[in-house]
Motif scaffolding. Structure first.
Motif, PDB file in Angstrom:
ATOM      1  N   LEU A  74       0.830  -1.203   0.000  1.00 35.66           N
ATOM      2  CA  LEU A  74       0.000   0.000   0.000  1.00 35.66           C
ATOM      3  C   LEU A  74       0.864   1.252   0.000  1.00 35.66           C
ATOM      4  CD1 LEU A  74      -2.509  -1.172   2.764  1.00 35.66           C
ATOM      5  CD2 LEU A  74      -2.745  -1.414   0.281  1.00 35.66           C
ATOM      6  N   SER A  75       0.404   2.257  -0.730  1.00 34.07           N
ATOM      7  CA  SER A  75       1.136   3.527  -0.788  1.00 34.07           C
ATOM      8  C   SER A  75       0.147   4.676  -0.734  1.00 34.07           C
ATOM      9  CB  SER A  75       1.950   3.635  -2.081  1.00 34.07           C
ATOM     10  OG  SER A  75       2.902   2.600  -2.184  1.00 34.07           O
ATOM     11  N   SER A  76       0.473   5.662   0.110  1.00 33.01           N
ATOM     12  CA  SER A  76      -0.308   6.897   0.095  1.00 33.01           C
ATOM     13  C   SER A  76       0.253   7.812  -0.989  1.00 33.01           C
ATOM     14  CB  SER A  76      -0.261   7.579   1.467  1.00 33.01           C
ATOM     15  OG  SER A  76       1.075   7.891   1.823  1.00 33.01           O
ATOM     16  N   GLY A  77      -0.514   8.829  -1.339  1.00 29.21           N
ATOM     17  CA  GLY A  77      -0.093   9.726  -2.409  1.00 29.21           C
ATOM     18  C   GLY A  77       0.926  10.757  -1.942  1.00 29.21           C
ATOM     19  N   ALA A  78       1.786  11.161  -2.857  1.00 28.93           N
ATOM     20  CA  ALA A  78       2.737  12.236  -2.563  1.00 28.93           C
ATOM     21  C   ALA A  78       2.027  13.583  -2.639  1.00 28.93           C
ATOM     22  CB  ALA A  78       3.891  12.191  -3.554  1.00 28.93           C
ATOM     23  N   GLY A  79       2.549  14.542  -1.900  1.00 30.22           N
ATOM     24  CA  GLY A  79       1.994  15.886  -1.968  1.00 30.22           C
ATOM     25  C   GLY A  79       2.397  16.568  -3.268  1.00 30.22           C
ATOM     26  N   GLY A  80       1.538  17.437  -3.776  1.00 33.90           N
ATOM     27  CA  GLY A  80       1.860  18.176  -4.994  1.00 33.90           C
ATOM     28  C   GLY A  80       2.889  19.265  -4.726  1.00 33.90           C
ATOM     29  N   ALA A  81       3.649  19.606  -5.740  1.00 31.63           N
ATOM     30  CA  ALA A  81       4.684  20.631  -5.589  1.00 31.63           C
ATOM     31  C   ALA A  81       4.063  22.029  -5.526  1.00 31.63           C
ATOM     32  CB  ALA A  81       5.653  20.554  -6.760  1.00 31.63           C
ATOM     33  N   GLY A  82       4.708  22.889  -4.742  1.00 34.66           N
ATOM     34  CA  GLY A  82       4.309  24.283  -4.741  1.00 34.66           C
ATOM     35  C   GLY A  82       4.688  24.938  -6.070  1.00 34.66           C
ATOM     36  N   CYS A  83       4.038  26.022  -6.388  1.00 35.43           N
ATOM     37  CA  CYS A  83       4.235  26.662  -7.694  1.00 35.43           C
ATOM     38  C   CYS A  83       5.119  27.909  -7.569  1.00 35.43           C
ATOM     39  CB  CYS A  83       2.869  27.043  -8.271  1.00 35.43           C
ATOM     40  SG  CYS A  83       2.942  27.963  -9.828  1.00 35.43           S
ATOM     41  N   VAL A  84       5.991  28.093  -8.555  1.00 34.31           N
ATOM     42  CA  VAL A  84       6.747  29.344  -8.683  1.00 34.31           C
ATOM     43  C   VAL A  84       6.061  30.168  -9.763  1.00 34.31           C
ATOM     44  CG1 VAL A  84       8.937  30.408  -9.306  1.00 34.31           C
ATOM     45  CG2 VAL A  84       8.913  28.266  -7.992  1.00 34.31           C
ATOM     46  N   SER A  85       5.473  31.269  -9.354  1.00 34.44           N
ATOM     47  CA  SER A  85       4.729  32.103 -10.304  1.00 34.44           C
ATOM     48  C   SER A  85       4.752  33.546  -9.807  1.00 34.44           C
ATOM     49  CB  SER A  85       3.279  31.592 -10.412  1.00 34.44           C
ATOM     50  OG  SER A  85       2.496  32.478 -11.202  1.00 34.44           O
ATOM     51  N   PHE A  86       4.597  34.489 -10.761  1.00 37.68           N
ATOM     52  CA  PHE A  86       4.555  35.901 -10.410  1.00 37.68           C
ATOM     53  C   PHE A  86       3.325  36.535 -11.047  1.00 37.68           C
ATOM     54  CE2 PHE A  86       8.934  34.608 -10.025  1.00 37.68           C
ATOM     55  CZ  PHE A  86       9.316  35.191  -8.816  1.00 37.68           C
ATOM     56  N   ARG A  87       2.781  37.458 -10.329  1.00 36.97           N
ATOM     57  CA  ARG A  87       1.573  38.129 -10.805  1.00 36.97           C
ATOM     58  C   ARG A  87       1.911  38.901 -12.074  1.00 36.97           C
ATOM     59  NH1 ARG A  87      -1.366  42.966  -7.541  1.00 36.97           N
ATOM     60  NH2 ARG A  87      -3.170  43.267  -8.918  1.00 36.97           N
ATOM     61  N   PHE A 128      -2.073  17.366  -6.570  1.00 39.50           N
ATOM     62  CA  PHE A 128      -1.771  18.120  -7.790  1.00 39.50           C
ATOM     63  C   PHE A 128      -0.921  19.347  -7.446  1.00 39.50           C
ATOM     64  CE2 PHE A 128      -5.242  15.489  -8.924  1.00 39.50           C
ATOM     65  CZ  PHE A 128      -5.162  15.283 -10.290  1.00 39.50           C
ATOM     66  N   PRO A 129      -0.072  19.788  -8.369  1.00 40.68           N
ATOM     67  CA  PRO A 129       0.767  20.964  -8.081  1.00 40.68           C
ATOM     68  C   PRO A 129      -0.058  22.245  -7.981  1.00 40.68           C
ATOM     69  CG  PRO A 129       1.019  20.268 -10.378  1.00 40.68           C
ATOM     70  CD  PRO A 129       0.201  19.216  -9.694  1.00 40.68           C
ATOM     71  N   GLY A 130       0.509  23.196  -7.224  1.00 41.04           N
ATOM     72  CA  GLY A 130      -0.136  24.500  -7.143  1.00 41.04           C
ATOM     73  C   GLY A 130      -0.030  25.238  -8.464  1.00 41.04           C
ATOM     74  N   GLU A 131      -0.787  26.310  -8.582  1.00 45.29           N
ATOM     75  CA  GLU A 131      -0.774  27.100  -9.815  1.00 45.29           C
ATOM     76  C   GLU A 131      -0.632  28.572  -9.462  1.00 45.29           C
ATOM     77  OE1 GLU A 131      -4.240  26.222 -12.062  1.00 45.29           O
ATOM     78  OE2 GLU A 131      -3.895  24.056 -12.081  1.00 45.29           O
ATOM     79  N   GLY A 132      -0.457  29.365 -10.532  1.00 47.46           N
ATOM     80  CA  GLY A 132      -0.357  30.803 -10.324  1.00 47.46           C
ATOM     81  C   GLY A 132      -1.664  31.371  -9.806  1.00 47.46           C
ATOM     82  N   ALA A 133      -1.620  32.668  -9.482  1.00 49.18           N
ATOM     83  CA  ALA A 133      -2.784  33.376  -8.928  1.00 49.18           C
ATOM     84  C   ALA A 133      -3.223  32.754  -7.616  1.00 49.18           C
ATOM     85  CB  ALA A 133      -3.938  33.397  -9.927  1.00 49.18           C
ATOM     86  N   LEU A 134      -2.217  32.187  -6.880  1.00 49.63           N
ATOM     87  CA  LEU A 134      -2.449  31.598  -5.546  1.00 49.63           C
ATOM     88  C   LEU A 134      -3.442  30.442  -5.574  1.00 49.63           C
ATOM     89  CD1 LEU A 134      -2.577  34.871  -3.370  1.00 49.63           C
ATOM     90  CD2 LEU A 134      -0.645  33.292  -3.689  1.00 49.63           C
ATOM     91  N   ARG A 135      -3.541  29.782  -6.715  1.00 43.15           N
ATOM     92  CA  ARG A 135      -4.480  28.661  -6.798  1.00 43.15           C
ATOM     93  C   ARG A 135      -3.855  27.404  -6.157  1.00 43.15           C
ATOM     94  NH1 ARG A 135      -5.729  31.062 -11.964  1.00 43.15           N
ATOM     95  NH2 ARG A 135      -4.100  29.774 -12.932  1.00 43.15           N
ATOM     96  N   HIS A 136      -4.592  26.862  -5.212  1.00 42.32           N
ATOM     97  CA  HIS A 136      -4.151  25.680  -4.477  1.00 42.32           C
ATOM     98  C   HIS A 136      -4.342  24.430  -5.340  1.00 42.32           C
ATOM     99  CE1 HIS A 136      -3.852  22.645  -1.288  1.00 42.32           C
ATOM    100  NE2 HIS A 136      -3.458  23.596  -0.439  1.00 42.32           N
ATOM    101  N   GLY A 137      -3.345  23.571  -5.372  1.00 36.66           N
ATOM    102  CA  GLY A 137      -3.486  22.324  -6.123  1.00 36.66           C
ATOM    103  C   GLY A 137      -4.553  21.421  -5.504  1.00 36.66           C
ATOM    104  N   LYS A 138      -5.210  20.643  -6.331  1.00 34.53           N
ATOM    105  CA  LYS A 138      -6.249  19.734  -5.854  1.00 34.53           C
ATOM    106  C   LYS A 138      -5.624  18.605  -5.032  1.00 34.53           C
ATOM    107  CE  LYS A 138      -9.744  16.531  -7.653  1.00 34.53           C
ATOM    108  NZ  LYS A 138     -10.305  15.905  -8.878  1.00 34.53           N
ATOM    109  N   ASP A 139      -6.289  18.240  -3.934  1.00 34.33           N
ATOM    110  CA  ASP A 139      -5.816  17.114  -3.130  1.00 34.33           C
ATOM    111  C   ASP A 139      -5.989  15.798  -3.898  1.00 34.33           C
ATOM    112  OD1 ASP A 139      -5.276  18.850  -1.073  1.00 34.33           O
ATOM    113  OD2 ASP A 139      -7.078  18.356   0.085  1.00 34.33           O
ATOM    114  N   GLY A 140      -5.076  14.870  -3.695  1.00 34.96           N
ATOM    115  CA  GLY A 140      -5.204  13.553  -4.306  1.00 34.96           C
ATOM    116  C   GLY A 140      -6.341  12.761  -3.663  1.00 34.96           C
ATOM    117  N   ASP A 158      -0.023  26.684  -3.307  1.00 32.95           N
ATOM    118  CA  ASP A 158       0.489  25.477  -2.657  1.00 32.95           C
ATOM    119  C   ASP A 158       0.023  24.222  -3.393  1.00 32.95           C
ATOM    120  OD1 ASP A 158       1.382  27.264  -0.790  1.00 32.95           O
ATOM    121  OD2 ASP A 158      -0.153  26.765   0.714  1.00 32.95           O
ATOM    122  N   GLY A 159       0.836  23.180  -3.270  1.00 39.43           N
ATOM    123  CA  GLY A 159       0.446  21.894  -3.838  1.00 39.43           C
ATOM    124  C   GLY A 159      -0.623  21.208  -2.981  1.00 39.43           C
ATOM    125  N   GLY A 160      -1.382  20.330  -3.598  1.00 41.70           N
ATOM    126  CA  GLY A 160      -2.421  19.607  -2.872  1.00 41.70           C
ATOM    127  C   GLY A 160      -1.850  18.452  -2.064  1.00 41.70           C
TER     128      GLY A 160
END
Length: 329
Positions: A12-25, A72-84, A39-41
């Motif tokens: 059994l394996s749990s999911g890894a956390g998504g990576a945080g995003c490097v983005s600029f407004r 899921f990884p985070g995205e620009g505009a402070l969008r939080h990545g979806k949790d697995g 932030d990543g999910g």
């Protein structure tokens, strides 16, 4: 249940956390917007859930490697990545989760609806928006997500019943279960008809008593002879034991001692459990002398005679089962 599965090794394996995003407004008229990496999910968990409708672990045998979804990884505009998505592993009541390497008991799952989080998913990494400071107005880094966890476990099923039937093959266990309950085990006049455990529910007024029939035990079972010893753990949780003795067998007087010895070799505590001795097939006897001999040999035991065919003695036996199931330990 021709494919009764009561042991499974799972990876059994749990999911890894998504990576945080490097983005600029980046907006019109805002040429130098600040960091806005989300932030990543979180990774999905591995969760065991008790389901009463399940009777075996057969459904797990087909897919022994299970993994929850990564975040899921985070995205620009402070969008939080979806949790697995977490993965739910349904198991019957009476399932034990053990470390596959050491045998250590990790969890005992007995109650319907119980949910147990075994492996938690990794946390998502923080986006670069978290790292802005007076000295670093434009951080060009973000956190990685935490890795998931992996483990190998042994999943074992120990059936939960009130009364467990113990006897030699062809002692009448399946016939008794069939006549007292809604169970439909295979019944035939030859040994080893029962090759898997069967459960039945005996209803007495407002009370339900769960009866368990396991394959017949042979002398030497604790040393690996026959099928029964493999299934003795399925009566290890019972409140009482019913030892069935075929009174039409010429060697019936020695059967209880052999059965009790084999049960004791498997578990001394189980051999001390409350019990009743049931002399079966009295419809095949010319007289009740064999039953009387059994009662004389074991004056300190509760001994009754029955016939599953004519149903003689069953009313008294049902009351004994009720007392065994309801008495305080």
């Amino acid at each position: 249940m021709h494919h009764f599965i009561d042991e499974v090794i799972l990876e059994l394996s749990s999911g890894a956390g998504g990576a945080g995003c490097v983005s600029f407004r980046r907006e019109k008229y805002v040429p130098k917007g600040g960091p806005d990496g989300g932030d990543g999910g979180k990774g999905g968990d591995v969760v065991f859930v008790v389901r009463r409708n399940l009777k075996t672990l057969r459904h797990l045998k087909k897919n022994p490697v299970l993994k929850a979804q990564n975040g899921f990884p985070g995205e620009g505009a402070l969008r939080h990545g979806k949790d697995g998505e977490s993965i739910e592993i349904p198991v019957p009541p009476g399932t034990q989760i053990k470390d596959a390497e050491t045998g250590e008991l990790l969890q005992d799952l007995t109650e319907e609806g119980t949910s147990w989080v075994f492996l938690t998913g990794g946390r998502g990494g923080k986006g670069n928006a978290h790292f802005k400071s007076a000295r670093n107005q434009a951080p060009r880094f973000a956190q990685k997500g935490e890795p998931g966890k992996t483990a190998r476990v042994k999943v074992e099923l120990n059936i939960i019943a009130d009364i467990g039937f113990v006897g030699f093959p062809n002692a009448g266990k399946s016939s008794l279960l069939k006549v007292l309950t809604n169970a439909r085990p295979e019944v035939a006049p030859y040994p080893f008809t029962t090759k898997t455990p069967y459960l039945g529910v005996l209803t007495v007024g407002e009370e339900d008593i769960v009866l368990a029939d396991i394959p017949g035990i042979l002398e030497g079972a604790s040393a690996g002879v026959g099928l029964g010893i493999k299934f003795l753990r399925h009566i290890s949780r019972t409140k009482g034991l019913a030892f069935l003795i075929d009174l039409s067998n010429p060697d019936f007087l020695g059967h209880f001692d052999i059965l009790l010895k084999e049960v004791g070799e498997f578990s001394p505590e189980l051999a001390r459990r409350k019990r009743v001795l049931i002399g079966t097939k009295i419809d095949l006897l010319e007289s009740l002398r064999p039953l009387e001999e059994l009662q004389r040999k074991y004056p300190d035991e509760q001994v009754v005679g029955i016939s599953s065919l004519t149903q003689k003695g069953l009313d008294a036996l049902v009351q004994i089962f009720l007392r065994l199931a309801k008495e305080e330990e």
